[in-house]
Design a protein around this motif. Structure first.
Motif, PDB file in Angstrom:
ATOM      1  N   ARG A  47       0.842  -1.195   0.000  1.00  0.00           N
ATOM      2  CA  ARG A  47       0.000   0.000   0.000  1.00  0.00           C
ATOM      3  C   ARG A  47       0.880   1.249   0.000  1.00  0.00           C
ATOM      4  N   ASP A  48       0.499   2.211  -0.824  1.00  0.00           N
ATOM      5  CA  ASP A  48       1.248   3.469  -0.826  1.00  0.00           C
ATOM      6  C   ASP A  48       0.683   4.403   0.243  1.00  0.00           C
ATOM      7  N   ALA A  49       1.175   5.628   0.277  1.00  0.00           N
ATOM      8  CA  ALA A  49       0.770   6.567   1.332  1.00  0.00           C
ATOM      9  C   ALA A  49      -0.722   6.878   1.275  1.00  0.00           C
ATOM     10  N   ARG A  50      -1.327   6.710   0.132  1.00  0.00           N
ATOM     11  CA  ARG A  50      -2.765   6.958  -0.005  1.00  0.00           C
ATOM     12  C   ARG A  50      -3.602   5.710   0.210  1.00  0.00           C
ATOM     13  N   GLY A  51      -2.942   4.596   0.555  1.00  0.00           N
ATOM     14  CA  GLY A  51      -3.672   3.361   0.795  1.00  0.00           C
ATOM     15  C   GLY A  51      -3.974   2.560  -0.451  1.00  0.00           C
ATOM     16  N   ARG A  52      -3.453   2.984  -1.593  1.00  0.00           N
ATOM     17  CA  ARG A  52      -3.695   2.258  -2.840  1.00  0.00           C
ATOM     18  C   ARG A  52      -2.826   1.010  -2.903  1.00  0.00           C
ATOM     19  N   HIS A  62      -0.652  -2.049  -4.561  1.00  0.00           N
ATOM     20  CA  HIS A  62       0.303  -2.292  -5.652  1.00  0.00           C
ATOM     21  C   HIS A  62       0.818  -3.726  -5.555  1.00  0.00           C
ATOM     22  N   GLN A 108      -1.884  -3.062  -8.641  1.00  0.00           N
ATOM     23  CA  GLN A 108      -3.302  -2.736  -8.568  1.00  0.00           C
ATOM     24  C   GLN A 108      -4.137  -3.939  -8.998  1.00  0.00           C
TER      25      GLN A 108
END
Length: 322
Positions: free
Chosen positions: A154-159, A161, A163
């Motif tokens: 998860r990146d800083a925005r919670g997305r 990867h 995807q």
């Protein structure tokens, strides 16, 4: 029993009202991990299960462990194969005698979390019949069952990867790896459509994704349902090495994929895969395979200059090795 417990029990659906789910537990030299894997079947909260244990001619203590669990659980079926058939054929043996409307291909070095099947069946029940696969996130663990990381970062925005994709994922599975194979719950009708796994291949997942995604939809369930084992003997650790048997299977699947492509966008997605596979083949000095991947690439799109350079490198490298 407390009144609230009695009420909860009375409102749960009876096991026979729920679809039967078959767990095909595939074992080859998993003695070190086998008890943890099989115990994870026993603690499933989903009540309507068919369990088929398959040993693919293990040379360690696995058969004895499987026999002990089968004896302790009389409804479990046990197949001790006298010769090693490989994952695809071993799975098909169990699939063809199974009865479940849904199936899990469960490698017995992995672990099922207790709510895995309950969550995935519930997801299927909310989906249209056109959905053939529900897959999810997974925890990656080491040989001592210690957490390494999750499959999806998860990146800083919670997305997440890589995807994940849902719905029509055909182009997605052509161009990139994003599905954690051990997390899949497959609809039986989907496997029936495909005739099971292709037994001419050294591994099953890429081929299954391509052929299934052509006519069936996939759904990503944003839950951790499975613990996937990372260890030196796992199939994922053997890819792309010299004389890699999986690379020939990958090329075979790419040929099938090319025949299944219907649009320029799908062929472009396949080209992304072919370029990546060609680079890996050249990197590991699998030069004949690199040249074959280049020939397939030429059928999907106009090659880039770097593609041509790699193909020439593979040609020179092949002569040098010869």
């Amino acid at each position: 029993m407390k009144i609230e417990d009695e009420h909860a029990a009375s409102t749960r659906p009876a096991a026979e009202a729920l679809p039967l789910v078959t767990i095909v537990a595939l074992c080859y030299n998993h003695a070190q991990f086998l008890a943890e894997a099989l115990d994870s079947i026993l603690v499933q909260t989903y009540p309507n299960l068919e369990v088929i244990l398959v040993d693919d001619a293990s040379t360690d203590a696995s058969p004895a462990i499987l026999e002990r669990y089968a004896a302790a659980n009389p409804t479990w079926q046990l197949l001790l194969l006298p010769q090693n058939l490989g994952n695809c054929a071993a799975f098909n043996r169990a699939y063809r005698q199974s009865q479940g409307g849904f199936l899990i291909d469960f490698a017995t070095d992995d672990v099922l979390l207790p709510n895995r099947i309950t969550q995935q069946v519930a997801a299927f029940q909310q989906l249209e019949p056109s959905y053939g696969v529900v897959y999810s996130d997974a925890e990656l663990i080491d040989e001592h069952s210690r957490l390494v990381r999750r499959h999806y970062r998860r990146d800083a925005r919670g997305r997440l990867h890589p995807q994940p994709a849902s719905g029509d994922v055909f182009a997605d599975v052509l161009s990139r790896y994003f599905i954690s194979t051990p997390t899949m719950l497959m609809r039986r009708a989907t496997l029936n459509d495909l005739g099971g796994y292709d037994e001419t291949l050294a591994y099953e997942d890429f081929d299954f994704w391509v052929r299934a995604a052509r006519n069936w939809q996939f759904h990503f369930l944003n839950e951790v349902t499975t613990r996937k084992r990372l260890h030196a003997a796992s199939m994922s650790r053997r890819g792309y090495r010299p004389n890699d048997p999986f690379l020939a299977s990958t090329i075979q699947v790419c040929r099938k994929a090319l025949m299944l492509c219907r649009t320029p966008a799908e062929r472009a997605a396949l080209a992304v895969r072919l370029r990546w596979e060609m680079r890996q083949a050249v990197r590991w000095h699998n030069f004949p395979e690199a040249r074959e991947l280049y020939r397939l690439l030429q059928k999907t799109t106009r090659p880039h200059l770097v593609d041509w350079v790699l193909s020439q490198w593979a040609k020179v490298g092949g002569f040098a090795r010869g």
